[in-house]
Structure formats: structure tokens, C-alpha cells
Design an enzyme around this catalytic site. Structure first.
Site, PDB file in Angstrom:
ATOM      1  N   TRP A 165     -27.801  25.983 -23.141  1.00  0.00           N
ATOM      2  CA  TRP A 165     -27.780  26.499 -21.771  1.00  0.00           C
ATOM      3  C   TRP A 165     -27.304  25.443 -20.795  1.00  0.00           C
ATOM      4  CZ3 TRP A 165     -27.075  31.298 -21.522  1.00  0.00           C
ATOM      5  CH2 TRP A 165     -27.599  32.133 -22.508  1.00  0.00           C
ATOM      6  N   ASP A 173     -32.898  24.711 -14.137  1.00  0.00           N
ATOM      7  CA  ASP A 173     -32.800  26.060 -14.703  1.00  0.00           C
ATOM      8  C   ASP A 173     -34.106  26.320 -15.453  1.00  0.00           C
ATOM      9  OD1 ASP A 173     -32.434  28.309 -16.194  1.00  0.00           O
ATOM     10  OD2 ASP A 173     -30.645  27.612 -17.262  1.00  0.00           O
ATOM     11  N   LYS A 208     -37.725  36.821 -18.878  1.00  0.00           N
ATOM     12  CA  LYS A 208     -38.584  36.157 -19.864  1.00  0.00           C
ATOM     13  C   LYS A 208     -40.028  36.123 -19.358  1.00  0.00           C
ATOM     14  CE  LYS A 208     -34.496  33.526 -20.783  1.00  0.00           C
ATOM     15  NZ  LYS A 208     -34.044  34.143 -22.029  1.00  0.00           N
TER      16      LYS A 208
HETATM   17  N1  PMP Z   1     -30.593  29.559 -18.939  1.00  0.00           N
HETATM   18  C1  PMP Z   1     -31.519  29.669 -19.907  1.00  0.00           C
HETATM   19  C2  PMP Z   1     -32.417  28.506 -20.178  1.00  0.00           C
HETATM   20  C3  PMP Z   1     -31.619  30.856 -20.646  1.00  0.00           C
HETATM   21  O1  PMP Z   1     -32.521  30.963 -21.620  1.00  0.00           O
HETATM   22  C4  PMP Z   1     -30.751  31.939 -20.357  1.00  0.00           C
HETATM   23  C5  PMP Z   1     -30.821  33.257 -21.070  1.00  0.00           C
HETATM   24  N2  PMP Z   1     -31.353  33.297 -22.308  1.00  0.00           N
HETATM   25  C6  PMP Z   1     -29.785  31.754 -19.353  1.00  0.00           C
HETATM   26  C7  PMP Z   1     -29.753  30.578 -18.655  1.00  0.00           C
HETATM   27  C8  PMP Z   1     -28.827  32.843 -19.003  1.00  0.00           C
HETATM   28  O2  PMP Z   1     -29.526  33.767 -18.264  1.00  0.00           O
HETATM   29  P1  PMP Z   1     -28.933  35.147 -17.769  1.00  0.00           P
HETATM   30  O3  PMP Z   1     -28.766  35.989 -18.993  1.00  0.00           O
HETATM   31  O4  PMP Z   1     -29.997  35.643 -16.847  1.00  0.00           O
HETATM   32  O5  PMP Z   1     -27.644  34.880 -17.091  1.00  0.00           O
END
Ligand code: PMP
Length: 359
Positions: free
Chosen positions: A102, A171, A195
Site C-alpha cells: 500500500w 494511511d 475495514k
Molecule cells: N491503504 C491500505 C492500507 C489498504 O489496506 C487499502 C485497501 N485494502 C487501501 C489503502 C486502498 O483502499 P481503497 O480500496 O479504499 O482505495
């Protein structure tokens, strides 16, 4: 029909009490004669739902008054670009900590807007550790420092909050509300809701007020934090139903004793699952012990050929969505706030039984 224990990384399990309340209020909310989904976002009923959700989030996270809380769309992925657009503020460089898939995506997106200095890169260890901050190579002219406190895929979680003189950006998609944090240490905290907050479609951004109003020229208005801050997140139609469910989740956390109480349960759940993994010669987790995630617990079986039967047999006893991310393989149990301790106990019991039969 029984509800299963759902170990999905996201969208993830929601508290049953929240779903029941939503069910009760589905056809008409609190005498309004209509569902929350059908309400105008500018009407007094929805405005009261929205205000209460924000007030409760501020209370449980102890968010200081000089921070705005934005209820946006676009997922955490949109923040990967909104962060540089809003925070570069005339500078051309940002520091990023690279600890997993991520943060890698966040880096790639920031590179579209500025020079990115990767202060620490743990890809050589397949992202199974967090490097001590004394070893980082931070730059002197960065606009901000971005990191991912919990990497959802590998299950690596920072055991410390980075120290920095520039705005710290996090994040928190897969760790927000799981433990107490000092919001005042951050410039921006953002998280996709799906989540630990509520349904997909909502993204929470907590941003210090002095960082708002400095967006790059000629950016779309929707990308400017000021647009949303000036309009209480109602410049356009917000994700009203997700906002409402998030509010029910915040109330549920309050009823449970707040984030401190949640954290105690989370720490216990994670500790017993890692203990079960470490005590066995059949299961393993590659992450350094001091930075193992409380929320996402990946584990691999000694024999990958048994993966399919593990998942099949787990499903028969209502333990669902345990398949690991395709880049890591094996299993992953995501044990967010809404996963009851009994679910973790049931998983541990099943793992021991499966090992006895196959180990
Ligand atoms: N950052 C993290 C740490 C994540 O776990 C995720 C999704 N699993 C995201 C960003 C991306 O999130 P989104 O699908 O809401 O764009």
C-alpha cells in the site's frame, strides 16, 4: 441461517449489533417515514445523523478542535493523490516510508506530482519488518512525511509513531480505531471505511486546519480539502448510508468502553493467534515479532498443497475468507474490532484440529 466468522481484509465484518439496528431502521428512521438511504443529505434528519457521527468520532479518537474531519468518497486510493495535491504547498519533494504494497502505491501516485524520497525501503525483506527511524534517510526539504502504520497485506504494523518536524501523514485504513493514538502528532490521517469503520464508499480524512487551503493550482475542486472542509463534506452528495452506518459503529465503540477497551481486546486476540502460530511447527508467520499487526495476521501452512483443504474445511465450520492475498499466498485472518474474541478462539481450535489431522 447462521452468520459466519468473516476474516475478510475488507470489506470486512461489521458488529452484529450495528447490522441489527440498521435492519430495524431500514424502512424508516426514527419517525422520518423513510430510510436513511432515501433522505436528502441537506435535510434536518440526515444532518443530525451526520453531526452525531462526527461528534462521536471526535470523542472516541480525542480529535483536537484544530482538526477537520471529512467524510469523503474515492477510497484511500484517492488520498494517495489528494495528499501531494494539498500538502506540497509550493515544495517539490515528499518523504515516504516504503513498508509494503500500500505504501508502494502511495509512492507511485505521489511521483506524479513531485520528487519522492523513499526514506526506508524494506522490500528486500519482503516487507516483514519496519526499520528503526535512526536508519532512515529523511530529506531536509520535504513537504511532509507519509507512512502506512499498518500494511494490510503482509500484516506489518509500526511499533512507533515517526518523529518529524514536517506534517506527518498516515494511511490508517487498516488500523484506525484499533488502538489509541495521539492525533495531535499528525498532519493528516486518512482511512477507507471498509475495514474498521463501516461500509465501503466512505473515506475518512482527519486534517489539521493549517494544512487546508494550499492545494496546487488548477486541480479539480473535488481534490481540494478546502472544498470539503468549507462545506462540511456536503459540497456534493456524500455517501450518506455509509456515513450513517459508520455513526452506528462509533456509537457501538462508545458502548463497548471506547478505543482503549477495544485495544485491550484487539491485543489479546492478536496475541493468542500469534501464540498458536508460533507454538506450532505446522503454521508460520514471517513478520518480525515487534511489528506484527494486531489487525491482519497472515500465516502459511508447512505444506502449501494443503491450502485448499484448509480453506474448504474451515468454511464447513463457518470460518470464512481466510485465503491470503495472492502476492503472499497462504492464509490471512483479518481480526478487526468487529471480529469477536470467540471467532479467534474458534479459528485457533480449528487450526489445531487441522494440524492434528494433517501435520
Ligand atoms: N491503504 C491500505 C492500507 C489498504 O489496506 C487499502 C485497501 N485494502 C487501501 C489503502 C486502498 O483502499 P481503497 O480500496 O479504499 O482505495
Amino acid at each position: 441461517m447462521t452468520r459466519v466468522y468473516n476474516f475478510s481484509a475488507g470489506p470486512a465484518a461489521l458488529p452484529e449489533a450495528v447490522l441489527k439496528q440498521a435492519q430495524e431502521e431500514m424502512l424508516q428512521w426514527n419517525g422520518a417515514g423513510m430510510s436513511v438511504m432515501e433522505m436528502s443529505h441537506r435535510g434536518k434528519d440526515f444532518m443530525s445523523i451526520a453531526a452525531k457521527a462526527e461528534a462521536d468520532l471526535r470523542e472516541i479518537m480525542a480529535i483536537p478542535d484544530n482538526y477537520k474531519v471529512l467524510f469523503l468518497q474515492g477510497g484511500a486510493s484517492s488520498q494517495f493523490s489528494m495528499i501531494p495535491v494539498n500538502l506540497l504547498a509550493g515544495k517539490n519533494k515528499a518523504d515516504y516510508v516504503l513498508t509494503g504494497q500500500w505504501s508502494k502505491k502511495a509512492v507511485a501516485e505521489a511521483r506524479r506530482f513531485c520528487e519522492v524520497n523513499v526514506v526506508s525501503d524494506t522490500s528486500d525483506s519482503r516487507f516483514t519488518t519496519v526499520e528503526d527511524q535512526s536508519k532512515w534517510s529523511t530529506s531536509s526539504d520535504a513537504a511532509y512525511l507519509h507512512y502506512t502504520p499498518n500494511e494490510t497485506i503482509v500484516g506489518v504494523e509500526f511499533p512507533f509513531i515517526p518523529e518529524t518536524d514536517v506534517p506527518l501523514v498516515a494511511d490508517m485504513s487498516s488500523t484506525i480505531l484499533s488502538r489509541e493514538i495521539d492525533v495531535s502528532k499528525y498532519g493528516v490521517i486518512y482511512a477507507g471505511a471498509q475495514k474498521n469503520i463501516g461500509p465501503a464508499g466512505l473515506t475518512i480524512v482527519i486534517v489539521r486546519e493549517d494544512l487546508i487551503g494550499k492545494a496546487m493550482d488548477n486541480m479539480p475542486v473535488m481534490m481540494d480539502y478546502k472544498t470539503h472542509a468549507d462545506n462540511d463534506s456536503m459540497y456534493n452528495t456524500p455517501p450518506t448510508y455509509s456515513w450513517y452506518i459508520a455513526g452506528l459503529v462509533f456509537q457501538w465503540i462508545k458502548d463497548k468502553g471506547g478505543i482503549k477497551a477495544m485495544a485491550e481486546i484487539n491485543e489479546r486476540k492478536a496475541a493468542k493467534l500469534y501464540q498458536a502460530i508460533d507454538d506450532s511447527a505446522f503454521y508460520s508467520n514471517p513478520v518480525d515479532v515487534n511489528c506484527r499487526s494486531w489487525m491482519n495476521v497472515p500465516f502459511i501452512l508447512a505444506n502449501a498443497e494443503l491450502d485448499a483443504s484448509f480453506l474448504e474445511e474451515a468454511a464447513k465450520v463457518n470460518l470464512m475468507t481466510l485465503k491470503g492475498h495472492r502476492s503472499v499466498g497462504g492464509m490471512r485472518a483479518s481480526i478487526y474490532n468487529a471480529m469477536p474474541e470467540e471467532g479467534v478462539d474458534a479459528l485457533i481450535q480449528f487450526m489445531a484440529d487441522f494440524e492434528k489431522r494433517n501435520g
